[in-house]
Design a protein around this motif. Structure first.
Motif, short mmCIF file in Angstrom:
data_model
loop_
_atom_site.label_atom_id
_atom_site.label_comp_id
_atom_site.label_asym_id
_atom_site.label_seq_id
_atom_site.Cartn_x
_atom_site.Cartn_y
_atom_site.Cartn_z
N ILE A 188 0.09 -4.78 0.54
CA ILE A 188 1.43 -5.14 0.07
C ILE A 188 2.18 -5.96 1.11
CG2 ILE A 188 1.61 -3.17 -1.44
CD1 ILE A 188 3.46 -1.90 0.51
N LYS A 189 1.46 -6.44 2.12
CA LYS A 189 1.97 -7.45 3.04
C LYS A 189 3.32 -7.09 3.63
CE LYS A 189 -1.70 -9.78 2.39
NZ LYS A 189 -2.65 -10.15 3.43
N GLU A 190 4.35 -7.90 3.33
CA GLU A 190 5.60 -7.69 4.07
C GLU A 190 6.42 -6.50 3.60
OE1 GLU A 190 4.80 -10.57 2.50
OE2 GLU A 190 6.58 -11.52 1.68
N TYR A 191 5.95 -5.78 2.59
CA TYR A 191 6.71 -4.62 2.12
C TYR A 191 6.29 -3.33 2.81
CZ TYR A 191 8.18 -7.85 -1.46
OH TYR A 191 8.69 -8.94 -2.10
N THR A 192 5.41 -3.43 3.83
CA THR A 192 4.87 -2.21 4.43
C THR A 192 5.95 -1.35 5.06
OG1 THR A 192 4.38 -3.47 6.43
CG2 THR A 192 2.57 -3.07 4.93
N ASP A 193 6.91 -1.97 5.77
CA ASP A 193 7.95 -1.16 6.40
C ASP A 193 8.68 -0.32 5.38
OD1 ASP A 193 9.10 -3.49 8.98
OD2 ASP A 193 7.55 -1.94 8.97
N PHE A 194 9.10 -0.96 4.30
CA PHE A 194 9.88 -0.26 3.28
C PHE A 194 9.04 0.83 2.64
CE2 PHE A 194 13.35 0.34 0.65
CZ PHE A 194 13.01 0.31 -0.69
N ALA A 195 7.79 0.49 2.29
CA ALA A 195 6.93 1.48 1.65
C ALA A 195 6.67 2.65 2.57
CB ALA A 195 5.61 0.83 1.23
N ALA A 196 6.43 2.38 3.85
CA ALA A 196 6.16 3.47 4.78
C ALA A 196 7.36 4.40 4.88
CB ALA A 196 5.82 2.90 6.16
N ALA A 197 8.58 3.83 4.92
CA ALA A 197 9.78 4.67 4.97
C ALA A 197 9.88 5.55 3.73
CB ALA A 197 11.03 3.81 5.12
N LEU A 198 9.56 4.96 2.56
CA LEU A 198 9.63 5.75 1.33
C LEU A 198 8.59 6.86 1.32
CD1 LEU A 198 10.20 3.07 -1.45
CD2 LEU A 198 11.83 4.66 -0.45
N VAL A 199 7.38 6.55 1.80
CA VAL A 199 6.34 7.57 1.85
C VAL A 199 6.78 8.73 2.73
CG1 VAL A 199 4.04 8.08 2.72
CG2 VAL A 199 4.40 6.05 1.34
N LEU A 200 7.34 8.38 3.89
CA LEU A 200 7.81 9.41 4.81
C LEU A 200 8.88 10.27 4.14
CD1 LEU A 200 7.83 10.55 7.65
CD2 LEU A 200 9.50 8.83 8.27
N LEU A 201 9.85 9.61 3.52
CA LEU A 201 10.93 10.33 2.87
C LEU A 201 10.39 11.24 1.77
CD1 LEU A 201 13.92 10.40 3.19
CD2 LEU A 201 14.14 8.58 1.52
N GLY A 202 9.47 10.68 0.98
CA GLY A 202 8.88 11.48 -0.10
C GLY A 202 8.18 12.71 0.43
N ALA A 203 7.41 12.51 1.51
CA ALA A 203 6.70 13.65 2.09
C ALA A 203 7.68 14.73 2.51
CB ALA A 203 5.85 13.19 3.27
N LEU A 204 8.80 14.33 3.09
CA LEU A 204 9.77 15.32 3.57
C LEU A 204 10.50 16.00 2.42
CD1 LEU A 204 11.16 13.30 6.56
CD2 LEU A 204 9.72 15.31 6.66
N LEU A 205 10.78 15.24 1.37
CA LEU A 205 11.50 15.84 0.25
C LEU A 205 10.65 16.87 -0.47
CD1 LEU A 205 13.40 12.85 -1.39
CD2 LEU A 205 14.36 14.83 -0.24
N PHE A 206 9.35 16.55 -0.65
CA PHE A 206 8.51 17.44 -1.43
C PHE A 206 7.83 18.51 -0.61
CE2 PHE A 206 9.34 15.58 -5.33
CZ PHE A 206 9.35 14.21 -5.21
N MET A 207 7.66 18.22 0.68
CA MET A 207 7.04 19.24 1.53
C MET A 207 7.88 19.40 2.78
SD MET A 207 3.06 18.15 1.27
CE MET A 207 3.45 16.55 1.95
N PRO A 208 9.08 19.99 2.65
CA PRO A 208 9.97 20.02 3.82
C PRO A 208 9.41 20.82 4.98
CG PRO A 208 11.03 20.98 1.87
CD PRO A 208 9.67 20.61 1.46
#
Lengths: 403, 318, 291
Positions: free
Chosen positions: B275-295
């Protein structure tokens, strides 16, 4: 136990002797040639890599539309290096080993590119460096490494020192530089050449940090040194802030800025305080200029990238575009039997090549692989960068190292 | 859980598996695995300090820097072979960690966090100022590791990283189960009770800092020979924060969590290449998702999914 | 060295310090109220700066842009609190902090994706011409920043002391159970805290935009803001503001006296020294912190 000890022996052997060290003619097929490009498109330096990628891609597309290179179409594969040497090595490995590229082109920053040099040398692959000014690319001489659009750090020093002395007739020069790699190098090179050529030292050398939001202390210190000219090396945002604050503080000395600040974005951000600032540009004409050739080129670029943000195309688009043409021109001259050796020979035969009036001419030789030693002096006049009538008379020392 | 012999066999098996995998895949995947294992070592060390001892550190990457630069300088300047230079770098990092642990005894919470942040800035500036030794902002080409006179191939470097990583994890498991590990838990759960029981909280904090710094220094030395080029940017605040996210997503206090968290999150940018230049944004979302669902991290989510009868007491992560 | 030189530096230091003070304020407020350290606060300032850019590109004058930015900051803060913080509030404190950090990252990368790294500028509310008085020069925007900081500090202080929701928030931070028994809704208290702090953060970005410019790195201010907050003692509103001013003055004078290298270190060195003798900062109280 037998299998275990022979397994151990196998591991030990593999640890020291690589399985395959033969250079293969990767990346060249009957109707295509694969070029690997890497640079930062994520992280803090993404504006460099994005522009480098887009500029090169536009050039390759045009070449393909015009029939390709001796009947072969160019296939460009781009990988992100996130401005980090570790990720750049990963990008290079992927391009070489998985995408089997014919050559590498770097549109990345200096440290990232420098990190890949050992690997690229080990693989014997040609790499063309467009934007990074890392010294290790061209010195010591390496047969497969070339530097195109950007010039040597020492050359900045030569031109800056001469310009500050001869054009400004400055006796008291104050250098204000950021602690990042590129501005620091510019500052160091200028100081070195001032000493070596003119036996002078700057009246003051002041540093500031990345992320500084206030230059009052540095500007006050600069004022105290009573400068004839203040040389500012940093990034366009910092320069805009510094020049605005200089005006607030009533600093009278004129400003000379580093090459990466010679950018329309600097003028926009400085809101009127940029007038009379001078600097050297890597490209003879800047994006935003009303020269017909630039207007046409920008229109062509915008047709290809209609959704790009404001501020594009920028200098890096231009430089990568021109460098991509240098590469394809050399490939054409290498002939239908395209090998890495014939490509390198063709590059080394390049003399004063430029694709259009918006690029500086590139020349290589068998002794050195420094493509460009030219920078164009410019001044902010009437809210835009305009050329200054000045040329260097001092002979450059850079190529002497290669004789 | 498992007996000590079973654990040792498991580690040897893991090491063998890693060595085999590294020989079979190409040099690019092996390089990525190597980077992931370096991050695992760093994360496991950080976990000892943050997850088990309950301290805060924002300067873990600085200890990596200390290890990386000192092992490189010892190798190229003093001619030490890599198998001596890297452990030496780790020892230097441990000493520096202890030096930080001394004044850090009296601090906790946000105050400790800011003190470690200040330390990170100091290390950055030291690296940049002594450019004659460290290469400064321009970076440093690190010495190539050699064995018996010939340089190691990339597979050789991979093997070194893999073996050291397994050793480091094995050591961490044993530390956690030892008296030191129990002292860590005591200090985390209730410093007052620990002090009342005769455990010197100050000494435990010092040990925790020194130990985690040793791990980071080891990771730094391995990073230096794996990549071949280091610069101060690689060891800045962004790297420290990344390492914290590894152990938080993995589950504070859990070694398995640290391993999985580090391996997954450090491999994430490579996975996101398409996903080329969207990696930063996607990585932040993945991190956030991981924390929300598995605090409470992957480790406790795993524990919830695979309930075991509680036959033995295990140190429960906070 | 004429006295005016030092006064000039002091003006610069105070004005830069005011920005730090605002960021510090926006960190301390939600921490006092809900114990959450918002590591993404810097990005809210970035949002404020870009909101100012967008609104001014529509041609709106400053006196309309400012309240709109404050309102949108508050709104975004409330949305973040509802959607992203409320679910993780029960998790270990560390996880919440990393979650706020992830939110900040997401905001920053989204901004960088859309606007790129091009530095934008926006004019200050009183123009760019410096005011000259008795040989002393000051940018009117810098003075405006100081004025706003003083006003906001007074407002926030007054809010906590006299306003009903403010007193409720203080009660919640001292003892949540007792506050609930008294009929105070904890969730409401958290919402107020987050809304206020996001509004202050966005306002900081707006104020700073004419001086510093608008680019995705505006959020880097949070590091200075954190130092300022800790210097002042993390739970004190006035301490945060004083801490900010101190950091600004420290940086400015250290740069002149000691050179650029040490300038970056100076706030941290002072902080470390201070913490060695006063582990709770200048005005902090001996409370047990959850972090």
């Amino acid at each position: 136990m037998n299998t275990f000890s022979s397994a151990l022996r196998l591991v030990a052997v593999l640890a020291v002797f690589p399985l395959s060290a033969l250079a293969q003619q990767n990346g060249v097929g009957p109707d295509s040639v694969t070029i690997g490009v890497f640079g930062p498109i994520s992280g803090p330096a993404s504006y460099i890599g994005l522009a480098g990628r887009d500029g090169a891609a536009l050039a390759f597309k045009e070449v393909n539309d015009a029939g390709g290179i001796n009947g072969r179409k160019i296939r460009m594969v781009f990988e992100d290096d996130a401005h980090s040497p570790a990720r750049a090595v990963a990008a290079a490995k992927k391009l070489v080993e998985q995408d089997k590229v014919f050559m590498l082109m770097s549109v990345g920053g200096s440290n990232a590119t420098a990190g890949t040099i050992d690997y690229v040398k080990e693989k014997g692959l040609p790499m063309y460096v467009s934007i990074s000014s890392a010294p290790a690319v061209t010195f010591p001489f390496a047969r497969t490494l070339f530097r195109g659009g950007t010039t040597e750090t020492a050359r900045y020093g030569e031109l800056y020192a001469e310009f500050l002395r001869e054009h400004y007739k400055a006796k008291r020069i104050v250098i204000l530089s950021g602690r990042e790699e590129y501005p620091r190098n510019e500052g160091d090179a200028t100081v070195a050449k001032l000493k070596e050529w003119f036996n002078e030292a700057p009246a003051a050398r002041i540093e500031f940090n990345v992320g500084d939001k206030d230059f009052t202390p540095q500007l006050s210190a600069a004022q105290r040194a009573n400068p004839d000219v203040i040389a500012f090396f940093g990034n366009p945002a910092e320069a805009a802030l510094a020049l605005r604050q200089a005006r607030d503080l009533g600093v009278k000395a004129p400003f000379f800025v580093g090459a990466n600040i010679v950018d329309p974005a600097f003028i926009a951000a400085a809101r009127g305080s940029a007038e009379t600032a001078k600097g050297f540009s890597l490209v003879p004409v800047l994006p935003g200029s009303r020269l017909p050739e630039m207007v046409q080129w920008e229109a062509k670029w915008k047709r290809e990238y209609p959704n790009a943000p404001a501020g594009r195309p920028n200098n890096f688009d231009l430089i990568a575009y021109a460098d991509a043409y240098v590469v394809t021109d050399a490939m054409k001259r290498a002939g239908p039997a395209l090998t890495q050796d014939s490509f390198i020979a063709a590059l080394e035969a390049t003399r004063n090549y430029k694709v259009n009036g918006l690029a500086t001419a590139r020349s290589f030789s068998t002794k050195h692989h420094i493509g460009n030693l030219q920078l164009v002096p410019m001044e902010v006049r009437g809210g835009a960068w305009e050329p200054v009538q000045w040329s260097s008379t001092h002979q450059s020392d850079i190529l002497k190292r290669y004789e | 859980m498992r007996t000590p012999n079973e654990r040792t066999l498991l580690c040897i098996g893991a090491a063998a598996a890693l060595l085999v995998v590294g020989a079979l895949v190409g040099s690019y995947p092996a390089y990525l695995l190597g980077l992931a294992m370096v991050n695992v070592i760093a994360a496991v060390g950080l976990n000892l300090l943050v997850g088990n001892s309950g301290q805060i550190s924002l300067c873990h990457s600085s200890f990596m820097a200390v290890g990386a630069y000192s092992s490189s300088l010892l190798a190229s300047g003093a001619g030490l072979p890599f198998w001596a230079a890297i452990p030496a770098g780790s020892v230097v990092a441990a000493i520096v960690g202890a030096l930080l642990g001394l004044p850090a005894r009296r601090l906790h919470g946000i105050y400790l966090a800011l003190a470690t942040l200040g330390f990170l800035q100091i290390v950055q500036i030291v690296v940049e100022e002594f450019a004659d030794f460290t290469g400064g902002v321009r970076g440093l080409n690190t010495a190539k590791p050699t064995l018996l006179g010939s340089p190691l191939t990339s597979y050789g470097v991979y093997c070194v990283v893999a073996i050291v990583c397994v050793l480091a994890v094995w050591l961490a498991i044993n530390i956690k189960r030892s008296r030191i590990g129990r002292e860590f838990d005591a200090v985390r759960l209730s410093p007052h009770a620990a002090q009342a029981l005769g455990i010197s909280v100050a000494r435990v904090k010092l040990t925790a800092f020194a130990l985690s710094a040793a791990y980071a220094g080891l990771a730094g030395g391995l990073f230096a020979i794996l990549v071949g080029f280091i610069d101060p940017n690689e060891f800045g605040i962004a790297a420290s924060l990344r390492q914290l996210t590894y152990i938080v997503v993995g589950g504070l206090g859990s070694i398995g969590g640290a391993i999985v968290g580090a391996a997954l999150l450090s491999g994430l940018p490579e996975l996101l290449r398409p996903i080329k230049e969207y990696t930063d944004f996607a990585a932040a979302l993945v991190l956030l998702g991981a924390l929300l669902f598995m605090p409470h991290g992957l480790a406790s989510a795993w524990q919830r999914l695979t309930p075991k009868p509680k036959a033995t007491w295990r140190g429960v992560p906070a | 060295m004429p006295a005016s030189f030092y006064v000039q530096l002091a003006i610069a230091g105070i004005s830069v310090g005011s920005v730090y003070a605002l960021i510090a304020l926006s960190i301390v407020v939600p921490f006092k109220a809900s114990g959450v350290l918002n590591f993404g606060q810097g990005e809210l300032a970035t949002l404020g700066a870009y909101a100012a850019l967008v609104l001014s590109q529509f041609g709106l004058p400053y006196y309309l842009v400012a309240p709109l930015v404050i309102a949108s900051g508050a709104l975004i803060g409330l949305m973040i609190e509802r959607a992203l913080i409320r679910p993780v509030i029960k998790a270990p404190a560390f996880t919440v902090i990393i979650a706020t950090f992830a939110i900040g990252l997401a905001i920053k990368s989204a901004i960088a994706l859309h606007w790129g790294d091009t530095p934008y500028g926006v004019a200050g509310p009183f123009g760019d011409e410096p005011l000259v008085f008795n040989g002393l020069r000051a940018n009117p925007t810098s003075l405006w920043i100081v004025l706003c900081t003083v006003a906001i500090t007074a407002l926030v202080g007054g809010f906590f002391k006299y306003a009903r929701p403010g007193k409720a928030m203080r009660a919640v931070s001292i003892n949540p159970e007792a506050a609930t028994l008294m009929g105070i809704r904890i969730n409401g208290s958290y919402r107020w805290a987050w809304g206020m702090s996001s509004a202050i953060g966005a306002l900081a970005g707006l104020l700073v935009a004419p001086v510093v410019g608008i680019n995705p790195e505006v959020g880097g201010l949070i590091l200075r803001g954190l130092v300022a907050a800790v210097l002042g003692g993390f739970t004190s509103i006035y301490g945060a503001v004083i801490g900010g001013i101190l950091v600004g003055l420290l940086e400015t004078f250290a740069a002149v006296g000691l050179g650029g290298t040490v300038k970056n270190l100076a706030p941290f060195l002072v902080l470390l020294l201070l913490l060695a003798f006063r582990p709770y900062g200048l005005f902090g109280s001996r409370e047990i912190h959850r972090v």
